[in-house]
Write a protein that holds these residues in place. Structure first.
Motif, PDB file in Angstrom:
ATOM      1  N   UNK A  54    -104.523  15.324 -80.654  1.00  0.00           N
ATOM      2  CA  UNK A  54    -103.644  15.390 -79.495  1.00  0.00           C
ATOM      3  C   UNK A  54    -103.479  14.062 -78.790  1.00  0.00           C
ATOM      4  N   UNK A  55    -104.145  13.035 -79.276  1.00  0.00           N
ATOM      5  CA  UNK A  55    -103.994  11.709 -78.678  1.00  0.00           C
ATOM      6  C   UNK A  55    -102.551  11.234 -78.837  1.00  0.00           C
ATOM      7  N   UNK A  56    -101.969  11.485 -80.007  1.00  0.00           N
ATOM      8  CA  UNK A  56    -100.581  11.067 -80.238  1.00  0.00           C
ATOM      9  C   UNK A  56     -99.625  11.799 -79.303  1.00  0.00           C
ATOM     10  N   UNK A  57     -99.877  13.074 -79.060  1.00  0.00           N
ATOM     11  CA  UNK A  57     -99.020  13.821 -78.136  1.00  0.00           C
ATOM     12  C   UNK A  57     -99.146  13.262 -76.729  1.00  0.00           C
ATOM     13  N   UNK A  58    -100.356  12.891 -76.341  1.00  0.00           N
ATOM     14  CA  UNK A  58    -100.561  12.314 -75.012  1.00  0.00           C
ATOM     15  C   UNK A  58     -99.860  10.969 -74.897  1.00  0.00           C
ATOM     16  N   UNK A  59     -99.980  10.147 -75.935  1.00  0.00           N
ATOM     17  CA  UNK A  59     -99.308   8.846 -75.931  1.00  0.00           C
ATOM     18  C   UNK A  59     -97.799   9.035 -75.851  1.00  0.00           C
ATOM     19  N   UNK A  60     -97.276  10.010 -76.597  1.00  0.00           N
ATOM     20  CA  UNK A  60     -95.851  10.300 -76.523  1.00  0.00           C
ATOM     21  C   UNK A  60     -95.421  10.750 -75.146  1.00  0.00           C
ATOM     22  N   UNK A  61     -96.268  11.544 -74.492  1.00  0.00           N
ATOM     23  CA  UNK A  61     -95.955  11.992 -73.137  1.00  0.00           C
ATOM     24  C   UNK A  61     -95.957  10.824 -72.155  1.00  0.00           C
ATOM     25  N   UNK A  62     -96.900   9.915 -72.316  1.00  0.00           N
ATOM     26  CA  UNK A  62     -96.960   8.748 -71.433  1.00  0.00           C
ATOM     27  C   UNK A  62     -95.743   7.854 -71.642  1.00  0.00           C
ATOM     28  N   UNK A  63     -95.378   7.637 -72.890  1.00  0.00           N
ATOM     29  CA  UNK A  63     -94.202   6.810 -73.177  1.00  0.00           C
ATOM     30  C   UNK A  63     -92.943   7.473 -72.623  1.00  0.00           C
ATOM     31  N   UNK A  64     -92.845   8.794 -72.763  1.00  0.00           N
ATOM     32  CA  UNK A  64     -91.701   9.502 -72.194  1.00  0.00           C
ATOM     33  C   UNK A  64     -91.639   9.393 -70.686  1.00  0.00           C
ATOM     34  N   UNK A  65     -92.790   9.499 -70.042  1.00  0.00           N
ATOM     35  CA  UNK A  65     -92.827   9.361 -68.586  1.00  0.00           C
ATOM     36  C   UNK A  65     -92.453   7.949 -68.163  1.00  0.00           C
ATOM     37  N   UNK A  66     -92.918   6.967 -68.912  1.00  0.00           N
ATOM     38  CA  UNK A  66     -92.553   5.581 -68.608  1.00  0.00           C
ATOM     39  C   UNK A  66     -91.056   5.375 -68.772  1.00  0.00           C
ATOM     40  N   UNK A  67     -90.479   6.004 -69.794  1.00  0.00           N
ATOM     41  CA  UNK A  67     -89.039   5.885 -69.999  1.00  0.00           C
ATOM     42  C   UNK A  67     -88.274   6.512 -68.838  1.00  0.00           C
ATOM     43  N   UNK A  68     -88.744   7.660 -68.360  1.00  0.00           N
ATOM     44  CA  UNK A  68     -88.080   8.290 -67.214  1.00  0.00           C
ATOM     45  C   UNK A  68     -88.179   7.433 -65.960  1.00  0.00           C
ATOM     46  N   UNK A  69     -89.331   6.830 -65.749  1.00  0.00           N
ATOM     47  CA  UNK A  69     -89.493   5.940 -64.597  1.00  0.00           C
ATOM     48  C   UNK A  69     -88.547   4.754 -64.703  1.00  0.00           C
ATOM     49  N   UNK A  70     -88.452   4.184 -65.902  1.00  0.00           N
ATOM     50  CA  UNK A  70     -87.557   3.046 -66.099  1.00  0.00           C
ATOM     51  C   UNK A  70     -86.114   3.462 -65.839  1.00  0.00           C
ATOM     52  N   UNK A  71     -85.720   4.643 -66.365  1.00  0.00           N
ATOM     53  CA  UNK A  71     -84.367   5.115 -66.130  1.00  0.00           C
ATOM     54  C   UNK A  71     -84.115   5.355 -64.653  1.00  0.00           C
ATOM     55  N   UNK A  72     -85.092   5.921 -63.954  1.00  0.00           N
ATOM     56  CA  UNK A  72     -84.964   6.157 -62.522  1.00  0.00           C
ATOM     57  C   UNK A  72     -84.753   4.843 -61.769  1.00  0.00           C
ATOM     58  N   UNK A  73     -85.579   3.849 -62.091  1.00  0.00           N
ATOM     59  CA  UNK A  73     -85.463   2.558 -61.407  1.00  0.00           C
ATOM     60  C   UNK A  73     -84.164   1.861 -61.753  1.00  0.00           C
ATOM     61  N   UNK A  74     -83.737   1.969 -62.986  1.00  0.00           N
ATOM     62  CA  UNK A  74     -82.566   1.232 -63.457  1.00  0.00           C
ATOM     63  C   UNK A  74     -81.259   1.837 -62.939  1.00  0.00           C
ATOM     64  N   UNK A  75     -81.144   3.177 -62.944  1.00  0.00           N
ATOM     65  CA  UNK A  75     -79.846   3.781 -62.688  1.00  0.00           C
ATOM     66  C   UNK A  75     -79.752   4.613 -61.411  1.00  0.00           C
ATOM     67  N   UNK A  76     -80.842   5.178 -60.938  1.00  0.00           N
ATOM     68  CA  UNK A  76     -80.721   6.118 -59.839  1.00  0.00           C
ATOM     69  C   UNK A  76     -81.128   5.528 -58.500  1.00  0.00           C
ATOM     70  N   UNK A  77     -82.191   4.755 -58.460  1.00  0.00           N
ATOM     71  CA  UNK A  77     -82.725   4.314 -57.172  1.00  0.00           C
ATOM     72  C   UNK A  77     -82.005   3.110 -56.573  1.00  0.00           C
ATOM     73  N   UNK A  78     -80.861   2.763 -57.081  1.00  0.00           N
ATOM     74  CA  UNK A  78     -80.111   1.613 -56.540  1.00  0.00           C
ATOM     75  C   UNK A  78     -79.446   1.969 -55.242  1.00  0.00           C
TER      76      UNK A  78
END
Length: 78
Positions: A54-78
């Motif tokens: 399940x380490x790979x699933x956790x890493x995938x979840x972290x990467x997905x969360x990081x991607x959402x944060x990046x998208x939030x900062x890039x497109x929504x929080x302006x």
């Protein structure tokens, strides 16, 4: 995965992928790209989870969360 769910998820994934990569395609090509990507991603994640546990699933979840944060900062929080 049922085929209908795969097509719906694939269409959404293909739409997002073509927009992120700035590629202009027609609807059937977008759906095909998304379905292929969904199958490939599912197979790779399934393979990684079977090898590393399940380490790979956790890493995938972290990467997905990081991607959402990046998208939030890039497109929504302006």
């Amino acid at each position: 995965m049922p085929i209908l769910i795969l097509i719906v998820i694939g269409a959404a994934a293909g739409f997002l992928a073509t927009r992120f990569m700035r590629v202009q395609t027609d609807v059937p090509t977008t759906i095909a790209i998304g379905v292929g990507g969904a199958l490939l991603g599912w197979l790779i994640l399934r393979f990684l989870v079977s090898i590393t546990g399940w380490v790979a699933a956790f890493v995938g979840a972290v990467i997905g969360a990081m991607a959402l944060i990046w998208l939030w900062q890039k497109y929504i929080s302006k």
